[in-house]
Design a protein around this motif. Structure first.
Motif, PDB file in Angstrom:
ATOM      1  N   LEU A 107       0.836  -1.212   0.000  1.00 20.14           N
ATOM      2  CA  LEU A 107       0.000   0.000   0.000  1.00 20.14           C
ATOM      3  C   LEU A 107       0.866   1.255   0.000  1.00 20.14           C
ATOM      4  O   LEU A 107       0.583   2.220  -0.724  1.00 20.14           O
ATOM      5  N   ALA A 108       1.916   1.248   0.814  1.00 19.83           N
ATOM      6  CA  ALA A 108       2.780   2.430   0.913  1.00 19.83           C
ATOM      7  C   ALA A 108       3.524   2.686  -0.395  1.00 19.83           C
ATOM      8  O   ALA A 108       3.583   3.825  -0.885  1.00 19.83           O
ATOM      9  N   LYS A 109       4.079   1.639  -0.987  1.00 15.93           N
ATOM     10  CA  LYS A 109       4.873   1.805  -2.202  1.00 15.93           C
ATOM     11  C   LYS A 109       4.033   2.212  -3.410  1.00 15.93           C
ATOM     12  O   LYS A 109       4.521   2.912  -4.309  1.00 15.93           O
ATOM     13  N   LEU A 110       2.786   1.763  -3.442  1.00 16.23           N
ATOM     14  CA  LEU A 110       1.916   2.080  -4.572  1.00 16.23           C
ATOM     15  C   LEU A 110       0.990   3.265  -4.281  1.00 16.23           C
ATOM     16  O   LEU A 110       0.142   3.615  -5.104  1.00 16.23           O
ATOM     17  N   HIS A 111       1.175   3.871  -3.097  1.00 19.17           N
ATOM     18  CA  HIS A 111       0.388   5.044  -2.705  1.00 19.17           C
ATOM     19  C   HIS A 111      -1.109   4.749  -2.750  1.00 19.17           C
ATOM     20  O   HIS A 111      -1.913   5.531  -3.283  1.00 19.17           O
TER      21      HIS A 111
END
Length: 230
Positions: free
Chosen positions: A210-214
């Motif tokens: 989730l964090a890496k793909l915003h």
């Protein structure tokens, strides 16, 4: 009541919002017998729900859609915008528009009122734990609609599918595997079983994806997967 009752720990505080007293009483009865759930307040319309959320700061709001004064979608939008609580939308209306509107308003979950008591309790726990949840009856249809219309689900797919989304390059091989399984609608428990990993490890991988793909939550991850990789 639910077969997945957790051990002693923090209690999830609930605000019940519905214009029908009998419905609120029924939800209160279901939730009050669970040791980790506490009903701290009720409201009969969206405007009152926002005010009660400001005063009570519940962990989760169980929100009806069609109500007088202010509907549940607008109330959800205001509660999420002020970061007052997570919202689980409950409705009798199996209608795509309500689901789309609820998700765009920032709801963490959407469940039909005809769900059984165990599913309701598990849904509250899922949302309280920071996960997104859609009623199984509507998940696939909502995904298809959002994919087709380019719904709010993170970065758009590469033009003409000539090249993969560059965001995918930031994922490790294991995170890519986890994204694919999330995209198929699997829970953390199911992913753990599929990949022979601990649930805590899976939760970490999901958070990294989730964090890496915003992406905001698992719902967006599912839509992202179907837009970019299928």
């Amino acid at each position: 009541m639910s077969g997945t009752v957790p051990g002693p720990g923090p209690v999830t505080r609930l605000l019940l919002v519905d214009d029908q007293q009998l419905v609120r009483s029924g939800f209160a009865m279901i939730c009050s017998v669970e040791p980790d759930l506490e009903v701290v307040g009720e409201a009969a319309d969206g405007a009152a729900a926002v005010e009660r959320a400001r005063g009570l700061r519940p962990d989760v709001v169980l929100m009806d859609v069609q109500m007088p004064v202010m509907d549940g979608i607008e109330a959800t939008r205001r509660i999420v915008a002020e970061d007052l609580a997570k919202v689980l939308v409950l409705t009798t209306f199996d209608d795509d528009a309500y689901v789309d509107d609820a998700l765009r308003a920032g709801a963490s979950g959407f469940l039909l009122k005809n769900s059984d008591a165990d599913r309701l309790v598990d849904a509250v726990r899922t949302v309280a734990a920071g996960h997104a949840l859609l009623a199984p009856e509507v998940t696939r249809r909502v995904i298809e609609r959002m994919v087709a219309t380019g719904g709010d689900a993170g970065p758009p797919p590469a033009s003409g599918a000539v090249a993969p989304d560059p965001g995918l390059a930031r994922l490790t091989p294991r995170e890519s595997e986890v994204l694919a399984l999330v995209g198929q609608g699997m829970s953390n428990t199911e992913i753990a079983g599929e990949l022979f990993l601990g649930e805590a490890t899976v939760k970490t991988h999901v958070s990294n994806v989730l964090a890496k793909l915003h992406l905001r939550d698992r719902v967006q991850a599912v839509v992202y997967y179907h837009r970019t990789l299928t």
